[in-house]
Design a protein around this motif. Structure first.
Motif, PDB file in Angstrom:
ATOM      1  N   UNK A  11       4.425 -18.322 -32.387  1.00  0.00           N
ATOM      2  CA  UNK A  11       3.333 -18.914 -33.168  1.00  0.00           C
ATOM      3  C   UNK A  11       2.103 -18.008 -33.178  1.00  0.00           C
ATOM      4  N   UNK A  12       1.732 -17.515 -32.015  1.00  0.00           N
ATOM      5  CA  UNK A  12       0.509 -16.711 -31.933  1.00  0.00           C
ATOM      6  C   UNK A  12       0.686 -15.283 -32.459  1.00  0.00           C
ATOM      7  N   UNK A  13       1.896 -14.907 -32.839  1.00  0.00           N
ATOM      8  CA  UNK A  13       2.137 -13.574 -33.406  1.00  0.00           C
ATOM      9  C   UNK A  13       2.177 -13.593 -34.935  1.00  0.00           C
ATOM     10  N   UNK A  14       1.990 -14.757 -35.528  1.00  0.00           N
ATOM     11  CA  UNK A  14       2.093 -14.875 -36.985  1.00  0.00           C
ATOM     12  C   UNK A  14       1.089 -13.976 -37.694  1.00  0.00           C
ATOM     13  N   UNK A  15       1.570 -13.362 -38.776  1.00  0.00           N
ATOM     14  CA  UNK A  15       0.738 -12.494 -39.606  1.00  0.00           C
ATOM     15  C   UNK A  15       0.886 -12.905 -41.061  1.00  0.00           C
ATOM     16  N   UNK A  16      -0.079 -12.519 -41.855  1.00  0.00           N
ATOM     17  CA  UNK A  16      -0.028 -12.784 -43.287  1.00  0.00           C
ATOM     18  C   UNK A  16       1.294 -12.269 -43.851  1.00  0.00           C
ATOM     19  N   UNK A  17       1.943 -13.104 -44.655  1.00  0.00           N
ATOM     20  CA  UNK A  17       3.219 -12.735 -45.251  1.00  0.00           C
ATOM     21  C   UNK A  17       4.418 -13.312 -44.527  1.00  0.00           C
ATOM     22  N   UNK A  18       4.229 -13.811 -43.308  1.00  0.00           N
ATOM     23  CA  UNK A  18       5.336 -14.437 -42.591  1.00  0.00           C
ATOM     24  C   UNK A  18       5.659 -15.781 -43.233  1.00  0.00           C
ATOM     25  N   UNK A  19       6.900 -16.179 -43.138  1.00  0.00           N
ATOM     26  CA  UNK A  19       7.290 -17.489 -43.646  1.00  0.00           C
ATOM     27  C   UNK A  19       7.009 -18.526 -42.579  1.00  0.00           C
ATOM     28  N   UNK A  20       6.542 -19.688 -42.991  1.00  0.00           N
ATOM     29  CA  UNK A  20       6.269 -20.782 -42.061  1.00  0.00           C
ATOM     30  C   UNK A  20       7.120 -21.973 -42.488  1.00  0.00           C
ATOM     31  N   UNK A  21       7.819 -22.545 -41.519  1.00  0.00           N
ATOM     32  CA  UNK A  21       8.753 -23.632 -41.780  1.00  0.00           C
ATOM     33  C   UNK A  21       8.327 -24.896 -41.055  1.00  0.00           C
ATOM     34  N   UNK A  22       8.647 -26.014 -41.700  1.00  0.00           N
ATOM     35  CA  UNK A  22       8.305 -27.331 -41.170  1.00  0.00           C
ATOM     36  C   UNK A  22       9.535 -28.221 -41.248  1.00  0.00           C
ATOM     37  N   UNK A  23       9.640 -29.145 -40.304  1.00  0.00           N
ATOM     38  CA  UNK A  23      10.645 -30.208 -40.361  1.00  0.00           C
ATOM     39  C   UNK A  23       9.883 -31.468 -40.750  1.00  0.00           C
ATOM     40  N   UNK A  24      10.016 -31.860 -42.019  1.00  0.00           N
ATOM     41  CA  UNK A  24       9.238 -32.989 -42.506  1.00  0.00           C
ATOM     42  C   UNK A  24       9.933 -34.325 -42.282  1.00  0.00           C
ATOM     43  N   UNK A  25      11.231 -34.299 -42.041  1.00  0.00           N
ATOM     44  CA  UNK A  25      11.980 -35.484 -41.637  1.00  0.00           C
ATOM     45  C   UNK A  25      13.262 -34.997 -40.991  1.00  0.00           C
ATOM     46  N   UNK A  26      14.131 -35.918 -40.629  1.00  0.00           N
ATOM     47  CA  UNK A  26      15.335 -35.556 -39.885  1.00  0.00           C
ATOM     48  C   UNK A  26      16.137 -34.447 -40.553  1.00  0.00           C
ATOM     49  N   UNK A  27      16.334 -34.540 -41.859  1.00  0.00           N
ATOM     50  CA  UNK A  27      17.161 -33.558 -42.563  1.00  0.00           C
ATOM     51  C   UNK A  27      16.420 -32.786 -43.633  1.00  0.00           C
ATOM     52  N   UNK A  28      15.106 -32.871 -43.672  1.00  0.00           N
ATOM     53  CA  UNK A  28      14.340 -32.190 -44.722  1.00  0.00           C
ATOM     54  C   UNK A  28      13.476 -31.100 -44.108  1.00  0.00           C
ATOM     55  N   UNK A  29      13.540 -29.921 -44.720  1.00  0.00           N
ATOM     56  CA  UNK A  29      12.741 -28.785 -44.278  1.00  0.00           C
ATOM     57  C   UNK A  29      11.810 -28.362 -45.407  1.00  0.00           C
ATOM     58  N   UNK A  30      10.701 -27.730 -45.026  1.00  0.00           N
ATOM     59  CA  UNK A  30       9.711 -27.265 -45.997  1.00  0.00           C
ATOM     60  C   UNK A  30       9.332 -25.844 -45.618  1.00  0.00           C
ATOM     61  N   UNK A  31       9.013 -25.017 -46.606  1.00  0.00           N
ATOM     62  CA  UNK A  31       8.664 -23.618 -46.347  1.00  0.00           C
ATOM     63  C   UNK A  31       7.423 -23.228 -47.138  1.00  0.00           C
ATOM     64  N   UNK A  32       6.647 -22.338 -46.550  1.00  0.00           N
ATOM     65  CA  UNK A  32       5.482 -21.762 -47.205  1.00  0.00           C
ATOM     66  C   UNK A  32       5.299 -20.335 -46.724  1.00  0.00           C
ATOM     67  N   UNK A  33       4.269 -19.676 -47.221  1.00  0.00           N
ATOM     68  CA  UNK A  33       3.948 -18.305 -46.809  1.00  0.00           C
ATOM     69  C   UNK A  33       2.612 -18.332 -46.094  1.00  0.00           C
ATOM     70  N   UNK A  34       2.593 -17.799 -44.880  1.00  0.00           N
ATOM     71  CA  UNK A  34       1.368 -17.756 -44.091  1.00  0.00           C
ATOM     72  C   UNK A  34       0.413 -16.720 -44.673  1.00  0.00           C
ATOM     73  N   UNK A  35      -0.864 -17.092 -44.797  1.00  0.00           N
ATOM     74  CA  UNK A  35      -1.881 -16.203 -45.373  1.00  0.00           C
ATOM     75  C   UNK A  35      -2.865 -15.669 -44.337  1.00  0.00           C
ATOM     76  N   UNK A  36      -2.730 -16.101 -43.101  1.00  0.00           N
ATOM     77  CA  UNK A  36      -3.702 -15.748 -42.072  1.00  0.00           C
ATOM     78  C   UNK A  36      -4.758 -16.837 -41.959  1.00  0.00           C
ATOM     79  N   UNK A  37      -5.501 -16.801 -40.869  1.00  0.00           N
ATOM     80  CA  UNK A  37      -6.595 -17.757 -40.641  1.00  0.00           C
ATOM     81  C   UNK A  37      -6.184 -19.216 -40.812  1.00  0.00           C
ATOM     82  N   UNK A  38      -5.013 -19.548 -40.294  1.00  0.00           N
ATOM     83  CA  UNK A  38      -4.497 -20.925 -40.276  1.00  0.00           C
ATOM     84  C   UNK A  38      -4.200 -21.493 -41.658  1.00  0.00           C
ATOM     85  N   UNK A  39      -4.026 -20.649 -42.671  1.00  0.00           N
ATOM     86  CA  UNK A  39      -3.766 -21.120 -44.025  1.00  0.00           C
ATOM     87  C   UNK A  39      -2.385 -20.670 -44.493  1.00  0.00           C
TER      88      UNK A  39
END
Length: 161
Positions: free
Chosen positions: A103-131
């Motif tokens: 988590x603390x090594x994340x850099x802009x451009x890394x993919x960020x994944x979430x488990x939004x429910x038991x079988x559902x995943x979500x993805x975004x692109x990290x931009x830096x500064x917690x965004x």
């Protein structure tokens, strides 16, 4: 008059209970608020260019166009446009690309994944500064914060491609 006060008190208490939330598990959020390097800033700028083209495009399950797009299609397109890298189409397959990073090594451009429910995943692109850049089911293509209580509680992993 007394009934109005009691009703006002009930409404106030109900509002306070409804707005409360359970504590978020501790994550070292401050580790992500470091200044961006020149390389990271260039990466963020490339993704911001993508964002400007797609901002507000609505979410549509299995969508792949400006009429509607889902999270994995958007990330696939964003990474291709901003970083000239090819990703698979689905969140499941994207979550297996590259290497998992702390988590603390994340850099802009890394993919960020979430488990939004038991079988559902979500993805975004990290931009830096917690965004991060992603497609919200309610607001379309947007930038959100990792320290938002909802996203913080659903965080799964970062991957570097």
């Amino acid at each position: 008059m007394k009934i109005k006060r009691i009703l006002a008190l009930i409404v106030t208490l109900t509002t306070l209970v409804a707005c409360s939330s359970t504590p978020i598990p501790y994550r070292d959020m401050n580790a992500l608020s470091k200044p961006l390097s020149k390389s990271e800033q260039m990466t963020t700028n490339a993704y911001m260019t993508v964002y400007k083209h797609w901002q507000g495009v609505p979410y549509h399950f299995r969508g792949t166009s400006f009429q509607g797009i889902d999270c994995s299609a958007f990330v696939q397109i964003a990474v291709q446009d901003a970083a000239q890298k090819t990703l698979p189409r689905t969140t499941k397959n994207q979550s297996k690309q590259g290497v998992k990073i702390a988590y603390k090594q994340a850099m802009s451009g890394d993919l960020v994944f979430f488990k939004t429910s038991l079988n559902v995943r979500h993805v975004g692109v990290y931009l830096g500064n917690k965004q991060f850049l992603h497609v919200s089911t309610s607001k379309g293509v947007i930038i959100s914060r990792l320290d938002n209580p909802y996203w913080a509680s659903k965080f799964w992993q970062f991957r570097r491609i």
